[in-house]
Each structure stands twice: as C-alpha cells, then as structure tokens.
Motif scaffolding. Structure first.
Motif, short mmCIF file in Angstrom:
data_model
loop_
_atom_site.label_atom_id
_atom_site.label_comp_id
_atom_site.label_asym_id
_atom_site.label_seq_id
_atom_site.Cartn_x
_atom_site.Cartn_y
_atom_site.Cartn_z
N VAL A 1 -0.31 10.91 3.60
CA VAL A 1 -1.22 10.72 2.26
C VAL A 1 -2.06 12.07 1.39
N PHE A 2 -2.95 12.46 2.74
CA PHE A 2 -3.58 13.64 2.48
C PHE A 2 -2.49 14.88 2.22
N SER A 3 -1.92 15.12 2.86
CA SER A 3 -1.61 16.52 2.73
C SER A 3 -0.23 16.36 1.38
N ILE A 4 0.52 15.28 0.44
CA ILE A 4 1.17 15.26 -0.35
C ILE A 4 0.43 15.03 -1.42
N THR A 5 -1.05 14.24 -1.76
CA THR A 5 -1.97 14.08 -2.69
C THR A 5 -2.75 14.92 -3.15
N ASP A 6 -2.82 15.27 -4.63
CA ASP A 6 -4.07 15.92 -5.18
C ASP A 6 -4.94 15.41 -5.26
N ASN A 7 -5.10 14.19 -5.58
CA ASN A 7 -5.87 13.24 -6.37
C ASN A 7 -6.24 12.05 -5.00
N GLY B 1 0.95 -1.18 0.07
CA GLY B 1 0.14 0.18 -0.27
C GLY B 1 0.94 1.19 0.12
N PHE B 2 1.80 1.02 0.56
CA PHE B 2 2.68 2.53 0.86
C PHE B 2 3.21 2.89 -0.55
N LYS B 3 3.65 1.78 -0.93
CA LYS B 3 4.44 2.08 -2.26
C LYS B 3 3.69 1.82 -3.42
N THR C 1 -7.13 4.52 2.00
CA THR C 1 -6.99 4.72 3.70
C THR C 1 -7.86 3.82 3.73
N VAL C 2 -9.22 3.30 3.46
CA VAL C 2 -9.77 2.51 3.09
C VAL C 2 -8.84 0.70 3.32
N TYR C 3 -7.64 0.91 2.24
CA TYR C 3 -7.15 -0.44 2.65
C TYR C 3 -6.04 -0.94 3.75
N ILE C 4 -5.85 0.10 3.53
CA ILE C 4 -4.35 0.60 5.52
C ILE C 4 -5.15 0.77 6.39
N ILE C 5 -6.70 1.01 6.51
CA ILE C 5 -7.39 0.48 7.95
C ILE C 5 -7.43 -0.79 8.07
N ILE C 6 -8.43 -1.50 6.96
CA ILE C 6 -8.73 -2.70 6.73
C ILE C 6 -7.10 -3.32 7.22
N VAL C 7 -6.48 -3.38 6.91
CA VAL C 7 -4.74 -4.04 6.68
C VAL C 7 -4.57 -3.75 7.93
N SER C 8 -4.28 -2.66 9.11
CA SER C 8 -4.09 -2.42 10.12
C SER C 8 -5.24 -3.07 11.42
N THR D 1 -2.83 0.35 14.02
CA THR D 1 -3.78 1.66 13.59
C THR D 1 -2.79 2.42 14.13
N LEU D 2 -2.34 3.16 15.01
CA LEU D 2 -1.41 3.84 15.28
C LEU D 2 -0.51 5.16 14.10
N VAL D 3 0.18 3.48 13.56
CA VAL D 3 1.56 3.64 12.91
C VAL D 3 1.03 3.82 11.79
N VAL D 4 -0.54 3.60 11.01
CA VAL D 4 -0.77 3.55 9.93
C VAL D 4 -1.43 5.82 9.74
N LEU D 5 -2.35 6.18 11.24
CA LEU D 5 -2.82 7.11 10.82
C LEU D 5 -1.89 8.33 10.56
N PRO D 6 -1.12 8.56 10.46
CA PRO D 6 0.05 9.18 10.74
C PRO D 6 0.84 8.99 9.58
N ALA D 7 0.74 8.05 8.48
CA ALA D 7 0.83 7.83 7.12
C ALA D 7 -0.62 8.52 6.07
N ILE D 8 -1.45 8.31 6.75
CA ILE D 8 -2.88 8.08 5.97
C ILE D 8 -2.81 10.22 6.00
N ALA D 9 -2.89 10.80 7.09
CA ALA D 9 -2.70 12.28 7.19
C ALA D 9 -1.76 12.78 6.66
#
Length: 347
Positions: A265-271, A228-230, A279-286, A255-263
C-alpha cells in the motif's frame, strides 16, 4: 464340541470384521463431509434449538429449510466474492500483459530497507520499466510459482464449497438431534462405562469452544481484512484475504500476512494519510485474536487452554483444517483419561 464352538466364533468375528471394513470403504468418500457435518451440527445446535423453540416444534421443518437457505447464502456470497475477485484480477492482468498495457508502479527507495530489499527493488524496477520483457525473461519462474499459488487457491475454494455441503448435512443431523445424542451416549457407555455421557458432553463443549475461539475469530479477522483490502484498493485483495484466513486457522500470526500488504500500500499509493489509516486498521484486525481467543476458548470448558491450543495446531499439521477439532477433542480426551488414571487409588 468345543472345536465347533471356536470355529463358529471365528466365523462370526471374520464376518463382523469383513462387514465393518466393507462399510468403511463405502463411506470413505464421504467421511470428510460427514465429519464436518457432525462438527458444524454440534457447534450450531444451540442457536438452531433457540429458533425451533421460538417458532414452535410444529414449524420445525419450515424453520430448518429457511435456516438452510439463509446460512448457505451467507457463506456462498463471500466465497463467490473472494473467488471472483481473484479470478477477475488474474484475468485482467493476463489480458493487459498480452496487450502490453499492464503498468506497474515503480518502487520507492524505501523498498531497499526491507529484508532482501535490494533484490526485490531490482526485480520490481525491471518489471515497472517493461513488464512484458520481464515476464518473458522470468517466464519459467512465474509459471511455476503461479501454478502453485493458483492450485493452492483452487484447493482452498474447493474446501469452502465442501464446507457449504457439510453445512447442509449438519442441518439434517440437527433436525434429528435427539436420536443422535442418545445414540452417542449409548455408544460411549459401551466403550468406557458409566462416564460415557460425561465424555460426550466434554467432546461437545470442546468442539464449541474451538469453533468460537479459533474458527469464529478467524472468520471475523478474514471479513474485516477483506473490507480493509477492498477499501484501500490493494491489488489481489482476494488472495491476501485467503492468506489471512489460512494463517488465522492454522494459528500463525496474521500480522505476518498483513505486513506485505501494508508495504504494498505504501509503495503504490500517493495518499500517505490513507495508507496510515489502513495500517492502523489492519494491524488492529491482525491482533484481534490476542484478546478474543482466551475469552472465547476458556468459556464453559474444563480442559486447560494450552491443551486446546496444542491440539488445534498439532491437529492441523496432521489432518489439515479438520484437525482443529479432531486434534483438540483427542487431546482433551487423552488429558481426561490421564487425570483419571493418576487420581485412581491403588487399593
């Protein structure tokens, strides 16, 4: 005559104690690798035995060599990928910082809504305006924290390399499994009597349950998180992946680790659509461990699941990663002896 006998017994005891201490000092540098080798051998043996049965005992040596090469390769490739990912991103960042070409996207106003959002927003904005100036201003803090993070990362990578070495030892143990199993039962019988074989079997089942219920789940979450990160193109994907692995092993919510990653992603992506899918994918994984652990831990195990969880967490805090197994086995044995004691008749 009695005095001479006592002196002889004392000398024998002293020589025996001295020999045991001497042997323990010789083996001490290899104890960690040997312990991991035993744990891995116990965990993997059912699969290894099936391979030998299908191939035939005459091809046991060939199957063992092929099995070693395949498993080491499967472990070495993701380990190298994660390490090279972190190393490449770190090297690129340092090079861009030296050349003054490093660009950091400006934070959105949503960052202010995070915990400590004002401080994060202020530092992030300053870094996005002039990253070189920001690095020089906060040089001591960046170097200090950077050394700590990089040191921890190298330590974890060293553990993974040691894990591969232990896997080779485990295959040697599995190759000679019958002799090792019989010796273990004899040793246990010497210590506790007729229940020695039952204790050995219980320890074996506990280790296998922990491998399936904790370590295997952690590896699954780590691999899926790395994918997912890649795919989303998050910076320092390797570092986030290592954090997921550590959190999953020490039983912290992933989930505590992936929340900063989600934040991030939303900060650097335009899509926004891609960010929501990620977000949905990584939350399910966590959250995978919430239903995988109970199923895998309780399968074929007589020890209560709560005992296994307490042993795993306490073992990790006391002994590190290997405490996952040491802690669970010790607590399972203590629980068994406790039940035996309270159920004994007082006649």
């Amino acid at each position: 005559m009695k005095s001479t006998t006592n002196i002889t017994s004392f000398i024998r005891l002293a020589v025996l104690v001295g020999l045991i201490l001497w042997a323990s000092f010789i083996v001490k540098p290899f104890i960690g690798a040997l312990a991991w080798g035993i744990i891995l051998a116990v965990a993997i043996y059912p699969f290894y035995e099936k391979l030998i049965t299908k191939a035939g005992t005459k091809r046991k040596k060939l199957v063992s060599i092929i099995f070693t090469l395949v498993t080491v390769t499967l472990l070495a490739i993701p380990t190298y990928s994660i390490f090279s990912s972190v190393l490449d991103s770190t090297t690129t960042t340092i090079q861009q910082l030296k050349e003054g070409t490093l660009q950091i996207s400006a934070p959105t106003e949503n960052v202010k809504d995070w915990p400590m959002g004002e401080k994060i927003y202020s530092n992030w904005e300053n870094a996005s305006k002039d990253v070189k100036e920001y690095a020089l201003t906060n040089k001591e803090f960046i170097l200090e924290k950077g050394k700590e993070v990089f040191g921890s990362f190298l330590g974890l990578m060293g553990t993974l390399v040691g894990f591969i070495f232990s896997l080779i030892i485990a295959i040697v143990f599995m190759y000679n499994a019958d002799g090792g199993h019989n010796t273990s039962i004899k040793f246990a019988n010497k210590l506790i009597g007729k229940e020695g074989e039952d204790v050995v079997i219980m320890s074996r089942n506990t280790i296998r349950s922990v491998v399936k219920g904790i370590l295997l789940v952690a590896i699954i979450q780590t691999i899926l998180s790395f994918i997912g990160f890649k795919l989303i193109g998050i910076p320092a994907a390797g570092l986030f992946t290592m954090l997921v692995l550590v959190a999953a092993i020490v039983q912290l919510p992933v989930t505590l680790v992936v929340l900063p990653a989600i934040a991030l992603v939303f900060s650097i992506t335009d899509n926004t659509t891609h960010a929501i899918i990620f977000t949905v994918y990584i939350i399910i994984v966590s959250l995978l461990d919430n239903f995988l652990k109970p199923i895998l831990l309780s399968k074929g195990l007589q020890t209560p699941t709560i005992i296994i969880f307490i042993g795993a967490i306490g073992g990790v805090l006391l002994h590190g990663i290997i405490g996952l197994f040491v802690g669970t086995v010790v607590l399972a044995l203590a629980h068994r002896f406790y039940l035996r004691w309270v159920n004994l008749s007082e006649d």
